[in-house]
Design a protein around this motif. Structure first.
Motif, PDB file in Angstrom:
ATOM      1  N   ILE A  70       3.904  -7.871  -1.558  1.00  0.00           N
ATOM      2  CA  ILE A  70       3.587  -7.689  -2.866  1.00  0.00           C
ATOM      3  C   ILE A  70       3.392  -8.545  -3.654  1.00  0.00           C
ATOM      4  CG2 ILE A  70       4.651  -6.156  -4.730  1.00  0.00           C
ATOM      5  CD1 ILE A  70       6.022  -4.392  -2.535  1.00  0.00           C
ATOM      6  N   ARG A  71       4.258  -9.654  -3.861  1.00  0.00           N
ATOM      7  CA  ARG A  71       3.998 -10.693  -4.696  1.00  0.00           C
ATOM      8  C   ARG A  71       2.658 -11.381  -4.477  1.00  0.00           C
ATOM      9  NH1 ARG A  71       7.307 -14.306  -2.765  1.00  0.00           N
ATOM     10  NH2 ARG A  71       5.818 -15.574  -1.919  1.00  0.00           N
ATOM     11  N   CYS A  72       2.281 -11.550  -3.474  1.00  0.00           N
ATOM     12  CA  CYS A  72       0.755 -12.098  -3.318  1.00  0.00           C
ATOM     13  C   CYS A  72      -0.308 -11.229  -3.662  1.00  0.00           C
ATOM     14  CB  CYS A  72       0.636 -12.246  -1.850  1.00  0.00           C
ATOM     15  SG  CYS A  72       1.626 -13.915  -1.513  1.00  0.00           S
ATOM     16  N   TRP A  73      -0.188 -10.020  -3.542  1.00  0.00           N
ATOM     17  CA  TRP A  73      -1.243  -8.894  -3.714  1.00  0.00           C
ATOM     18  C   TRP A  73      -1.086  -8.493  -5.080  1.00  0.00           C
ATOM     19  CZ3 TRP A  73      -0.359  -4.966   0.785  1.00  0.00           C
ATOM     20  CH2 TRP A  73      -0.966  -5.562   2.127  1.00  0.00           C
ATOM     21  N   ALA A  74      -0.203  -8.275  -5.909  1.00  0.00           N
ATOM     22  CA  ALA A  74      -0.083  -8.034  -7.494  1.00  0.00           C
ATOM     23  C   ALA A  74      -0.806  -9.076  -8.166  1.00  0.00           C
ATOM     24  CB  ALA A  74       1.533  -7.823  -7.572  1.00  0.00           C
ATOM     25  N   PRO A  75      -1.472  -8.395  -9.176  1.00  0.00           N
ATOM     26  CA  PRO A  75      -2.195  -9.344 -10.034  1.00  0.00           C
ATOM     27  C   PRO A  75      -1.042 -10.261 -10.813  1.00  0.00           C
ATOM     28  CG  PRO A  75      -2.329  -7.120 -10.823  1.00  0.00           C
ATOM     29  CD  PRO A  75      -1.769  -6.920  -9.490  1.00  0.00           C
TER      30      PRO A  75
END
Length: 133
Positions: free
Chosen positions: A118-123
């Protein structure tokens, strides 16, 4: 993005005789949600997660008497560092778990969690504009 870009390289390895309290202390000190359990007698690697500890406590078991061995998941899905985050997320969704041990040449080199993905996918967070009325 690949698993190697998102994974945590902090890998806590414990033995099967560690109590759940010992495992929880070590995990809390490193601010991680899973430990790799190395049990040569049981055939290799397993994983103990914060959920496993919570389930044990929730049923009234003693964290000072219960061992990692009794709560370790040994039917583990391993990720390769070259997997995409989509592949890792699919494996987690399919298996109903939140952590994957990342293996390279037969050795655990990291753990990737749902939070990492999620950290990588979230803007990137942007400041919320202040409304003046």
């Amino acid at each position: 993005m690949l698993v190697r870009d998102a994974m945590s390289t902090v890998v806590l390895t414990i033995g099967p005789a560690h109590t759940l309290r010992q495992a929880a202390r070590l995990m809390a000190a490193r601010r991680i949600g899973a430990a790799v359990v190395l049990d040569p007698d049981a055939g290799g690697l397993g994983i103990l997660t914060e959920r496993d500890i919570l389930n044990s406590l929730g049923t009234g078991q003693s964290p000072d008497e219960e061992t990692a061995h009794a709560h370790t998941t040994t039917d583990v899905v391993f990720a390769a560092p070259s997997w995409t985050l989509d592949e890792a997320a699919r494996a987690m969704t399919h298996g109903g778990f939140r952590h994957l041990i990342v293996m390279d040449h037969g050795e655990p080199i990291g753990i990737v969690s749902v939070r990492d993905i999620i950290r990588c996918w979230a803007p990137a967070r942007r400041p919320t504009p202040t409304l003046v009325g």
